[in-house]
Design an enzyme around this catalytic site. Structure first.
Site, PDB file in Angstrom:
ATOM      1  N   HIS A 241     -29.182 -68.555  20.904  1.00  0.00           N
ATOM      2  CA  HIS A 241     -29.382 -70.101  20.887  1.00  0.00           C
ATOM      3  C   HIS A 241     -29.792 -70.651  19.618  1.00  0.00           C
ATOM      4  O   HIS A 241     -28.966 -71.678  19.058  1.00  0.00           O
ATOM      5  CB  HIS A 241     -30.853 -70.021  21.749  1.00  0.00           C
TER       6      HIS A 241
HETATM    7  C1  BDR Z   1     -35.336 -70.556  22.757  1.00  0.00           C
HETATM    8  O1  BDR Z   1     -36.559 -69.918  23.280  1.00  0.00           O
HETATM    9  C2  BDR Z   1     -36.859 -68.709  22.585  1.00  0.00           C
HETATM   10  O2  BDR Z   1     -37.243 -67.937  23.309  1.00  0.00           O
HETATM   11  C3  BDR Z   1     -35.554 -68.688  21.608  1.00  0.00           C
HETATM   12  O3  BDR Z   1     -35.906 -68.132  20.359  1.00  0.00           O
HETATM   13  C4  BDR Z   1     -34.961 -70.048  21.460  1.00  0.00           C
HETATM   14  O4  BDR Z   1     -35.502 -70.606  20.336  1.00  0.00           O
HETATM   15  C5  BDR Z   1     -34.349 -70.620  23.920  1.00  0.00           C
HETATM   16  O5  BDR Z   1     -34.711 -71.323  25.255  1.00  0.00           O
END
Ligand code: BDR
Ligand code: CA
Length: 311
Positions: A241
């Site tokens: 992500h």
């Molecule tokens: C986001 O949530 C976190 O767990 C990850 O690092 C990312 O920033 C994804 O939904």
């Protein structure tokens, strides 16, 4: 001249990929990192951000501690089931020792960076939006120094923490509302709709593993995340992500965006933390550039190409 970049983060395994990507990208100069609560508590994310910089041989980049909790309501944000209890897949002991943290607060460090900037600074916000909201609220006079804010967060077809809400927005919905609805600084939002399509698969992870010792360590950090991903989504791949958002910060225009006003559900019903886009033509509100599409293969290849430069 590289674009100055500040990353606000909560490492976090995909945060680690994102930080390393920025450090291996000559188009930007990572001038500061700020850490907040999020995937694990603040003490852990603050140390992890410094561990990742130490791994990259860049302990000179200042790292400051930011928010330990959401702005308004106490929250229980934690994603250790994805990131490990230590936030780096149980591998912190294999990282070089973290360098000293910057004694300033995240707010003071970022304000100093902006006040001294001679060209627009990009802010990549890849954790809860608390620090970024605080910055905008506390220093409106510096907003003109920020070129744009690139946020990893939200989801317009469901969430990953609840049925409706994505982690970073759900962790502090009031902060997200503050950032996404202001009109002083342009915002690009990189939601789950796109990041869940940017899946680093077995071949990608094998190439990471083969690229050298530092890349191999990053691969081991991602391994438990891959296991969790397989268990939860029945997919043998990991969604990187935050690296997708930071790639857009590094190479503006990599992702295809659509302008639309976005608001955040801040009530305490089942949609708390949901992002709501108004797709109606001429909808009122500040348009956010929402990244809903990209050449996914190119995005993944570019992230890999850059991260593996560290060997
Ligand atoms: C986001 O949530 C976190 O767990 C990850 O690092 C990312 O920033 C994804 O939904
Ligand atoms: Ca994150």
């Amino acid at each position: 001249m590289p674009t100055p970049l500040v990353i606000d983060t909560d490492p976090g395994v995909d945060d680690a990929v994102a930080l390393l990507l920025a450090l291996q990208s000559p188009e930007v100069e990572l001038v500061a990192v700020t850490a907040s609560f999020g995937n694990i508590g603040l003490d852990g994310t603050f140390a992890n951000a410094r561990r990742v910089l130490a791994l990259a041989g860049r302990p000179d980049v200042p790292v400051a501690a930011g928010a330990a909790r959401p702005l308004v309501h106490r929250g229980e944000a934690c994603a250790s089931e994805w990131h490990g209890d230590d936030g780096l897949g149980g591998r912190t002991a294999h990282f070089p020792a973290p360098g000293a943290g910057d004694p300033r607060s995240a707010l003071a460090l970022t304000a100093d960076v902006l006040a001294a900037a001679t060209e627009p600074v990009t802010i990549a916000s890849i954790g809860p939006l608390t620090d970024t909201a605080l910055l905008l609220a506390a220093h409106p006079e510096l907003a003109g120094r920020i070129g744009r804010i690139v946020v990893m967060g939200g989801g317009f077809s469901g969430g990953n923490v609840t049925g409706a809400a994505e982690f970073n927005v759900h962790a502090d919905p009031e902060a997200a509302q503050r950032v996404l609805t202001q009109s002083d600084v342009p915002v690009t939002l990189v939601p789950l709709d796109l990041t869940m399509r940017c899946l680093a698969d077995d071949a990608w992870l094998a190439a990471l593993d083969a690229a050298g010792p530092r890349s191999r360590l990053l691969g081991t950090v991602l391994a438990p995340y891959r296991t969790a991903f397989r268990a939860r989504h029945d997919i043998d791949a990991v969604a990187v992500h935050d690296a997708v958002a930071v790639l857009e910060a590094v190479l503006p225009g990599t992702l295809r965006t659509t302008p639309m006003p976005v608001t955040v559900a801040c009530d305490f019903g089942p949609t708390r933390g949901a992002t709501v886009a108004d797709r109606r033509r001429g909808a009122a509100g500040t348009p956010v550039a929402v990244a809903l599409d990209a050449d996914v293969d190119t995005v993944l290849a570019e992230i890999l190409r850059r991260v593996t430069r560290m060997g």
